[in-house]
Design an enzyme around this catalytic site. Structure first.
Site, short mmCIF file in Angstrom:
data_model
loop_
_atom_site.label_atom_id
_atom_site.label_comp_id
_atom_site.label_asym_id
_atom_site.label_seq_id
_atom_site.Cartn_x
_atom_site.Cartn_y
_atom_site.Cartn_z
CB SER A 1 -0.90 0.01 1.23
OG SER A 1 -0.12 0.36 2.37
CE LYS A 2 -2.16 6.72 -2.34
NZ LYS A 2 -3.59 6.83 -2.10
#
Ligand code: GLU
Length: 450
Positions: A221-222
């Site tokens: 994810s980010k």
């Protein structure tokens, strides 16, 4: 085998953000399968989220795909026989087909929304090309949190189709043979199959790709840093390296081969060889893959990759012929994990100021300096420009050292500093040759070695 027919596959991003790593991975595997089977790779834009979809994101996604070398055969910009390729341009189909299901008693209206009536007592079975046989009771295909059957929204009250419904209409209209997408969509597949069935259509094959994990083994994810493919470009990763690295997330061409180009991947790719084991996004591996590609690139391609970074560093690229610049990079001999690093490591070939900013010659004692001065004076005096070649320079230096009882290192080290400003570099005589006699003289003089 049926799965091996000329594939029609699609990458179906929502234009609500840039092309991120997960999307690029999915696009890549679709592209590989299309090219391997001599089939068709389709780009479909799923833009029914009117709030978050933008034309700019659609453009960055296309730019990202192009950057990776993933060309599509049909898409919103190119058209094709099975368009439109943007969901918002297929609204009539979604509405008409939903109405037909209402008329057939398989769907119903509730206010402005249309719901698909989940059938009871049916079995939904499909053979996922990667995950194997999956079998679900229709009652379990779509459930509320308490486990009770949940009818599937097809058209929302704002008139927009939902993902699970539109995807069926689109994949059927576009004659998709195999749906290749992230494993997070496995749970949606039975819902979609029920809709195919209600419409009397044959579903495509399905192949769900393994989850990608960060180095902490949590879903990528980010939080794990760069997500857009262009950030990798800015960090100095080549598109062919990102391609190679992403292909290795869930697949390998075999024979322990880790470094390969697009052509090899296309030739060897098999959907049935993709593993369902979650794949770990390992930056060290990406560095390794990138370094290997940087090493084996053609000199002119390597120069093209490095040039923008040199320009960012404000180095006077235009002062030099391409041949000189290519040779300087070849001389670097595989140093640098990224284009960015390689550009930095090689700065002294373009700019003496970079050397001056790193090296002040303070650590050379006056006695040593006197000896060095003698050496460089005789080298500059005795070696003519055409003799300014690495082997000759080295030979000269060795002889001089032997006669004077010095070690070659005593000469080479300060020379390396004066020419490159670096402790680690390619062979100092090779650097001297490429820089040329005049430039060497200028640099040595500046540090009072000549
Ligand atoms: N727009 C969907 C997504 O990005 C497409 C999923 C699919 O390929 O069916 O997740």
């Amino acid at each position: 085998m049926e799965l091996n027919q000329k594939a029609r596959v699609r990458f179906a991003p929502s234009p609500t953000g840039a092309l991120h790593i997960g999307g690029a991975h999915t696009a890549l595997f679709n592209w590989l399968w299309a090219r391997h089977t001599g089939g068709t790779f389709i780009l479909r834009i799923e833009d029914t989220d009117r709030e978050r979809s933008t034309a700019e994101y659609e453009q960055t996604i296309m730019d990202g795909l192009r950057w990776m070398g993933l060309d599509w055969d049909e898409g919103p910009d190119k058209g094709g026989p099975r368009g439109p390729y943007r969901q918002t341009e297929r609204m009539d189909d979604y509405i008409n087909i939903a109405n037909s299901l209402v008329d057939a008693g398989k769907a119903y209206r509730d206010g402005d929304a249309v719901f698909f009536r989940v059938p009871r007592g049916e079995q939904v079975a499909f053979e996922d090309a990667i995950y194997g046989a999956i079998n679900v009771a229709s009652e379990k295909a779509s459930v509320n949190t308490d486990g009770s059957v949940k009818d599937i929204v097809m058209i929302k009250s704002d008139g927009m189709p939902t993902y699970n419904y539109a995807v069926v209409i689109d994949d059927h209209a576009m004659d998709i043979t195999t749906v290749i997408r992230g494993e997070d969509h496995i749970a949606n597949t039975p819902k979609q199959i029920l809709i195919y069935r209600a419409l009397g259509w044959t579903p495509p094959h399905f192949a769900h790709l393994p989850m990608i994990l960060g180095s902490d083994k949590k879903k990528l994810s980010k939080r794990h840093g760069a997500t857009s493919v262009f950030e990798y470009n800015d960090m100095g990763y080549l598109p062919e390296s990102v391609f190679n690295f992403l292909a290795l997330l869930g697949w390998t061409p075999g024979d322990d081969l880790e470094i390969f180009d697009r052509e090899l991947a296309v030739g060897k790719f098999e959907l049935s060889k993709v593993t369902r084991k979650p794949a770990v996004f390992d930056m060290k591996k990406l560095d390794y893959v990138n370094q290997e590609h940087l090493k084996s690139m053609r000199p002119d391609d390597r120069l093209k990759a490095i040039e923008p970074f040199w320009r960012d560093m404000k180095l006077p690229v235009d002062k030099y012929p391409a041949k000189y610049l290519e040779e300087s990079l070849t001389l670097m001999g595989g140093r640098g994990k990224t284009t960015k690093e390689l550009a930095e490591f090689s700065d002294y070939f373009l700019d003496f100021d970079a050397v001056k900013s790193r090296y002040t010659a303070e650590d050379i004692t006056p006695e040593r300096r006197a000896a060095l001065k003698k050496f460089f004076a005789s080298a500059l005096d005795r070696l003519q420009p055409e003799e300014w070649r690495a082997p000759r320079l080295e030979e000269f230096a060795r002889e001089w050292c032997e006669t004077g009882g010095a070690s070659l290192k005593e000469i080479a080290m300060p020379m390396r500093f004066a020419l490159s400003g670096r402790k680690v570099s390619p062979g100092v005589f090779e650097i001297a040759e490429l820089l040329g006699r005049e430039e060497c003289k200028t640099r040595l003089k500046h540090f009072d070695f000549a």
